[in-house]
Design a protein around this motif. Structure first.
Motif, PDB file in Angstrom:
ATOM      1  N   LYS A 152       0.846  -1.112  -0.044  1.00 31.02           N
ATOM      2  CA  LYS A 152      -0.119   0.009   0.065  1.00 31.02           C
ATOM      3  C   LYS A 152       0.896   1.276  -0.023  1.00 31.02           C
ATOM      4  N   VAL A 153       1.771   1.329   0.858  1.00 38.09           N
ATOM      5  CA  VAL A 153       2.569   2.439   0.963  1.00 38.09           C
ATOM      6  C   VAL A 153       3.523   2.484  -0.301  1.00 38.09           C
ATOM      7  N   ALA A 154       3.848   1.528  -1.099  1.00 41.01           N
ATOM      8  CA  ALA A 154       4.684   1.696  -2.133  1.00 41.01           C
ATOM      9  C   ALA A 154       3.868   2.008  -3.513  1.00 41.01           C
ATOM     10  N   GLN A 155       2.733   1.353  -3.696  1.00 39.64           N
ATOM     11  CA  GLN A 155       2.105   1.790  -4.829  1.00 39.64           C
ATOM     12  C   GLN A 155       0.401   2.466  -4.529  1.00 39.64           C
ATOM     13  N   LEU A 179      -4.688  -0.538   4.635  1.00 40.70           N
ATOM     14  CA  LEU A 179      -5.195   0.752   5.200  1.00 40.70           C
ATOM     15  C   LEU A 179      -3.980   1.574   5.616  1.00 40.70           C
ATOM     16  N   MET A 180      -2.988   0.856   5.941  1.00 43.48           N
ATOM     17  CA  MET A 180      -1.772   1.518   6.204  1.00 43.48           C
ATOM     18  C   MET A 180      -0.875   2.669   5.345  1.00 43.48           C
ATOM     19  N   GLY A 181      -0.770   3.766   5.604  1.00 43.88           N
ATOM     20  CA  GLY A 181       0.397   4.370   4.944  1.00 43.88           C
ATOM     21  C   GLY A 181      -0.132   5.103   3.690  1.00 43.88           C
ATOM     22  N   SER A 182      -1.226   5.653   3.837  1.00 41.43           N
ATOM     23  CA  SER A 182      -2.043   6.240   2.454  1.00 41.43           C
ATOM     24  C   SER A 182      -1.558   7.525   2.434  1.00 41.43           C
ATOM     25  N   GLU A 201      -3.202  19.162   4.944  1.00 44.64           N
ATOM     26  CA  GLU A 201      -3.996  18.975   5.897  1.00 44.64           C
ATOM     27  C   GLU A 201      -4.640  17.428   5.930  1.00 44.64           C
ATOM     28  N   SER A 202      -4.465  16.967   4.547  1.00 48.55           N
ATOM     29  CA  SER A 202      -4.795  15.560   4.490  1.00 48.55           C
ATOM     30  C   SER A 202      -3.809  14.736   4.965  1.00 48.55           C
ATOM     31  N   LEU A 203      -2.603  15.007   5.150  1.00 47.72           N
ATOM     32  CA  LEU A 203      -1.396  14.006   5.533  1.00 47.72           C
ATOM     33  C   LEU A 203      -1.498  14.135   7.063  1.00 47.72           C
ATOM     34  N   ARG A 204      -2.008  15.059   7.528  1.00 51.25           N
ATOM     35  CA  ARG A 204      -2.278  15.276   8.934  1.00 51.25           C
ATOM     36  C   ARG A 204      -3.423  14.884   9.597  1.00 51.25           C
ATOM     37  N   SER A 205      -4.405  14.422   8.728  1.00 57.65           N
ATOM     38  CA  SER A 205      -5.938  13.931   9.153  1.00 57.65           C
ATOM     39  C   SER A 205      -6.330  12.704   8.709  1.00 57.65           C
ATOM     40  N   TRP A 206      -6.410  12.567   7.262  1.00 52.73           N
ATOM     41  CA  TRP A 206      -6.743  11.373   6.370  1.00 52.73           C
ATOM     42  C   TRP A 206      -5.668  10.311   6.887  1.00 52.73           C
ATOM     43  N   THR A 207      -4.476  10.528   6.654  1.00 52.56           N
ATOM     44  CA  THR A 207      -3.632   9.534   6.986  1.00 52.56           C
ATOM     45  C   THR A 207      -3.516   8.907   8.348  1.00 52.56           C
ATOM     46  N   PRO A 208      -3.465   9.820   9.522  1.00 53.03           N
ATOM     47  CA  PRO A 208      -3.366   9.007  10.696  1.00 53.03           C
ATOM     48  C   PRO A 208      -4.674   8.456  11.079  1.00 53.03           C
ATOM     49  N   MET A 209      -5.789   8.947  10.578  1.00 55.01           N
ATOM     50  CA  MET A 209      -7.241   8.258  10.661  1.00 55.01           C
ATOM     51  C   MET A 209      -7.141   6.632  10.340  1.00 55.01           C
ATOM     52  N   LEU A 210      -6.830   6.680   8.858  1.00 53.86           N
ATOM     53  CA  LEU A 210      -6.490   5.074   8.400  1.00 53.86           C
ATOM     54  C   LEU A 210      -5.839   4.476   9.000  1.00 53.86           C
ATOM     55  N   ALA A 211      -4.580   5.064   9.633  1.00 51.55           N
ATOM     56  CA  ALA A 211      -3.545   4.191  10.325  1.00 51.55           C
ATOM     57  C   ALA A 211      -4.231   3.586  11.582  1.00 51.55           C
ATOM     58  N   VAL A 212      -5.304   4.487  12.332  1.00 48.15           N
ATOM     59  CA  VAL A 212      -5.871   3.830  13.409  1.00 48.15           C
ATOM     60  C   VAL A 212      -6.878   2.865  12.978  1.00 48.15           C
TER      61      VAL A 212
END
Length: 610
Positions: free
Chosen positions: A512-515, A554-557, A577-588
């Motif tokens: 997921k992180v890679a592609q 779901l990890m690392g979007s 803003e998305s990196l600070r909100s969307w990405t950690p929410m998906l990590a959870v």
């Protein structure tokens, strides 16, 4: 070539084509499948054709379901059924709990509707709620994302979970039920972290028109269908598939192939046929897999009732065990070799009913012996082994009745609970709702269906190509190499199952992180694990492998994920803003669903009773 080196070349090929050359995922997966096939053992003339065969097999398993799910989703949008479900959640929970309503709407709608479509539908509602309350805009859009993203990755018939279920041999109903069980606590945790992020991050509401976003939001009809009718396209296939799973589970729990003492018509003759000097190779094979203590009992001249029960108990244990397997190709050659005469014998005059039963059972044994015995489910292996006993000792062991009333009901449910037919019923209903609400012309209805199938067709090509890639990995022998590395040759180790859960999660997260694509990560990850787990005792149902892979996807979007850009552009956020909100929410979501998977695999392993 070393299998692990082939695996590395396959992964590098996929990532290089997608990330560096920006090649479409379908082409990248097909090219990678061909590369792996060319490097794998086998006849030169078969190395390309087997890729095409595997592609066709994978497409045959998922194409109808994905196509129908795409039509259902589009029709629910056009008819207003999706909007009606959202309004019902808001009505039940109230404006103060709007975030719960949005999360619940996303959770339900992402089962038949693709995530991007669900987000398009619900984000205008989030804007409307902000205009009324003047607060919590980030919470609203994150709530939509939390509900939609988690079922998109864990609950069929969305493509990723559907392909994982097919690749790993998981019943669709089981995947739906367990996927929902894992998804629910993750969605709640996602909503909790969304509320915290909403307090911690100050994101302004941008009400100016953004080109290319508003036009993508479908027009909501002025009148919507009743709630029960709006829910029917979602609830009906889930109910039919789940009923099939429940009835099949109950039928399997009957264990009708198990032996009873009374099933042996003549115990002295049975003992002589099993361990006597005239025992056939098949009988000798059967005796060899029995415990030594049971074989010693046959040295007694006459068995008492307690000893007979001990023998029967030992046989019933053998019926379900994988190793040592009761069936041996060489030992049962005599039974298999005469199977070519069965059809001719059944059509001959003077065949008694008993002879016909015996011939049909020999034919069934012959047919089942050609399948992958190692991949048989417990009830299938139990039935096959009982049939082996019956054809080896035809006059001494009573034929069992497989088609009990419950089994017959399960067989009927397999017709209506088949995912293809269940979703066809749902498609018909969803299209009828469109006619009921909008009264379109036949041409307009046809255009709606074609629009849905255009998006579904792309998904089918990518998923089928991923299936071909996974099949080529299996041919390369990668499974045995990694299995040896993880288990040190001991496939019964208690840590083996946990190792595969971690491996599945890690592989999916890395991909997921890679592609960037969760669906591609699920397809490739499940294909890799399917090639490794044959013959491995996991200690839990393989559905948990699927949910661990889904959790990892779901990890690392970040910027290479289409979902990231849908959230950013439709939500009118900046990339930061998305990196600070969307990405950690998906990590959870990822971590909680993986933790839930581990807990369920320990305390609810779903292993069938022996």
């Amino acid at each position: 070539m070393d299998p692990l080196l082939i695996l590395a070349i396959g992964i590098v090929t996929i990532l290089g084509l997608i990330l560096i050359l920006k090649v479409n995922a379908f082409l990248a997966l097909i090219v990678s499948a061909i590369v792996v096939s060319l490097l794998s053992p086998g006849a030169v003339e078969d190395k390309i054709s087997r890729v095409a065969d595997s592609f066709g097999s994978a497409a045959g398993n998922i194409a109808i379901v994905i196509g129908l799910a795409a039509i259902i989703g589009e029709c629910m949008m056009v008819s207003g059924a999706a909007d009606r479900i959202v309004q019902a959640f808001l009505g039940w929970l109230g404006e103060k709990r709007a975030s719960w309503a949005l999360m619940g709407s996303g959770f339900v709608l992402s089962v038949p509707v693709f995530f991007d479509t669900v987000f398009y539908l619900l984000v205008p509602l989030a804007r409307s709620l902000f205009r009324r309350t003047n607060k919590n805009y980030l919470l609203y859009i994150l709530a939509i994302a939390a509900g939609g993203a988690i079922t998109h990755t864990l609950v069929p018939p969305t493509p990723g979970p559907l392909v994982m279920a097919t690749t790993l041999g998981i019943d669709i109903g089981t995947m739906i039920l367990v996927g929902a069980m894992v998804a629910l606590p993750a969605a709640i945790a996602g909503l909790a972290i969304s509320a915290w992020l909403n307090k911690m991050i100050d994101i302004p509401f941008r009400d100016d028109h953004v080109v290319g976003t508003e036009d993508d939001v479908p027009e909501v009809p002025k009148t919507t269908p009743p709630l029960w009718l709006s829910l029917l396209p979602v609830v009906l296939p889930v109910a039919l598939i789940s009923a099939n799973t429940a009835l099949d589970t109950l039928a399997n729990a009957e264990h009708t192939p198990q032996l009873q003492v009374a099933d042996i018509s003549d115990w002295p003759a049975f003992e002589a046929a099993l361990v006597g000097p005239g025992a056939t190779p098949a009988a000798q094979r059967i005796a060899s897999v029995l415990p030594e203590s049971v074989r010693e009992l046959f040295e007694e001249p006459n068995l008492d009732e307690e000893q007979k029960q001990s023998v029967i108990t030992a046989f019933n244990d053998v019926l379900v065990q994988k190793s040592p397997m009761l069936y041996d190709n060489q030992a049962f050659d005599e039974v298999i070799d005469k199977s070519w005469k069965i059809d001719e014998a059944l059509n001959a005059d003077g065949v008694s009913e008993q002879q016909a039963i015996e011939l049909e059972r020999e034919a069934l044994v012959s047919s089942l012996s050609q399948t992958d015995l190692d991949a048989m489910k417990v009830h299938e292996r139990e039935r096959f082994n009982r049939l082996l006993l019956e054809v080896t000792f035809p006059k001494l062991i009573r034929p069992h009745d497989w088609n009990t009333p419950l089994r017959q009901a399960a067989n009927v449910s397999k017709l209506f609970g088949n995912a293809n037919l269940a979703l066809l019923f749902s498609t018909i209903i969803a299209m009828w709702i469109v006619f009921r609400q909008k009264k379109p012309t036949l041409k307009a209805m046809s255009e709606t269906v074609e629009l849905a199938l255009m998006s579904g067709g792309t998904i089918i090509l990518i998923t089928a190509a991923g299936g071909a890639f996974g099949a080529m990995l299996k041919i390369a022998g990668i499974g045995d190499a990694i299995k040896e590395m993880f288990t040190n040759g001991d496939v019964t180790s208690s840590s083996t199952g946990m190792a595969f859960l971690i491996l599945g999660y890690s592989l999916a997260a890395l991909l997921k992180v890679a592609q960037g694509s969760s669906t591609t990560a699920m397809i490739v990850g499940s294909g890799m694990l399917a090639s490794m787990i044959s013959g491995v005792e996991l200690g839990f149902h393989p559905v948990y492998l699927a949910t661990s892979i889904g959790a990892g996807s779901l990890m690392g979007s970040w910027m290479n994920d289409s979902g990231f850009w849908i959230f950013t552009k439709m939500g009118r956020l900046t990339e930061s803003e998305s990196l600070r909100s969307w990405t950690p929410m998906l990590a959870v979501l990822s971590l909680v669903s993986f933790a839930t998977t581990i807990l369920l695999s320990k305390f609810l392993p779903l292993l069938p009773a022996a």
